[in-house]
Write a protein that holds these residues in place. Sequence first.
Motif, short mmCIF file in Angstrom:
data_model
loop_
_atom_site.label_atom_id
_atom_site.label_comp_id
_atom_site.label_asym_id
_atom_site.label_seq_id
_atom_site.Cartn_x
_atom_site.Cartn_y
_atom_site.Cartn_z
N SER A 1 12.99 9.74 25.39
CA SER A 1 13.96 8.65 25.55
C SER A 1 15.34 9.16 25.96
O SER A 1 16.16 8.39 26.45
CB SER A 1 14.05 7.81 24.27
OG SER A 1 14.74 8.54 23.26
N GLN A 2 15.58 10.46 25.80
CA GLN A 2 16.87 11.04 26.15
C GLN A 2 16.93 11.58 27.58
O GLN A 2 18.00 11.94 28.08
CB GLN A 2 17.20 12.20 25.20
CG GLN A 2 17.34 11.79 23.76
CD GLN A 2 17.51 13.00 22.86
OE1 GLN A 2 18.26 13.92 23.19
NE2 GLN A 2 16.83 13.01 21.73
N LEU A 3 15.79 11.62 28.26
CA LEU A 3 15.73 12.25 29.58
C LEU A 3 16.61 11.55 30.62
O LEU A 3 17.25 12.22 31.43
CB LEU A 3 14.29 12.32 30.08
CG LEU A 3 13.38 13.28 29.32
CD1 LEU A 3 11.97 13.20 29.87
CD2 LEU A 3 13.91 14.70 29.38
N ASN A 4 16.63 10.23 30.62
CA ASN A 4 17.43 9.51 31.61
C ASN A 4 18.91 9.85 31.50
O ASN A 4 19.62 9.86 32.50
CB ASN A 4 17.21 8.01 31.50
CG ASN A 4 15.86 7.59 32.02
OD1 ASN A 4 15.29 8.22 32.90
ND2 ASN A 4 15.32 6.53 31.44
N ASP A 5 19.37 10.16 30.29
CA ASP A 5 20.77 10.50 30.09
C ASP A 5 21.10 11.90 30.60
O ASP A 5 22.27 12.25 30.74
CB ASP A 5 21.14 10.41 28.60
CG ASP A 5 21.07 8.99 28.07
OD1 ASP A 5 21.20 8.04 28.88
OD2 ASP A 5 20.86 8.82 26.85
N ALA A 6 20.07 12.70 30.87
CA ALA A 6 20.29 14.09 31.27
C ALA A 6 20.08 14.33 32.77
O ALA A 6 20.13 15.47 33.21
CB ALA A 6 19.35 15.00 30.47
N VAL A 7 19.88 13.28 33.54
CA VAL A 7 19.56 13.48 34.96
C VAL A 7 20.70 14.12 35.75
O VAL A 7 20.46 14.67 36.82
CB VAL A 7 19.11 12.17 35.65
CG1 VAL A 7 17.79 11.69 35.08
CG2 VAL A 7 20.17 11.11 35.58
N ASN A 8 21.91 14.09 35.25
CA ASN A 8 23.04 14.73 35.93
C ASN A 8 23.61 15.90 35.14
O ASN A 8 24.73 16.33 35.40
CB ASN A 8 24.15 13.70 36.20
CG ASN A 8 23.69 12.62 37.16
OD1 ASN A 8 23.09 12.92 38.18
ND2 ASN A 8 23.95 11.38 36.81
#
Length: 110
Positions: free
Chosen positions: A35-42
């Motif tokens: 669930s945290q992956l989208n926040d780490a795309v940048n």
Amino acid sequence: MIDWTRVAELRGEIGAEDFDEVAELFLMEVEDTLSQLNDAVNDAPQMQELMHFLKGSALNLGFADLSDMCSKGEENAANEQINVDIASLKNLYAQSRALFETEYAQRFAA
């Protein structure tokens, strides 16, 4: 998709009852991390950290294909290349989990 030899090894090392607790904890932690992956795309360092955690967790519980995919994502993030296909990763996890839950009871019936 599942390394059943690894599952049997871990289950033998810690016992059936403790294995069930470890598996449940693994599944909860992996879902939280996914669930945290989208926040780490940048954020390459954050993505690398998340991929490393997922890789290790997946490897420990025998989710071999998921571990391989996370290893590639970790390596890419270490090289400042964040090209993790999050949807595919989540789909692979869902498929691996479904297979694990379906076959685990059959393989390790008491």
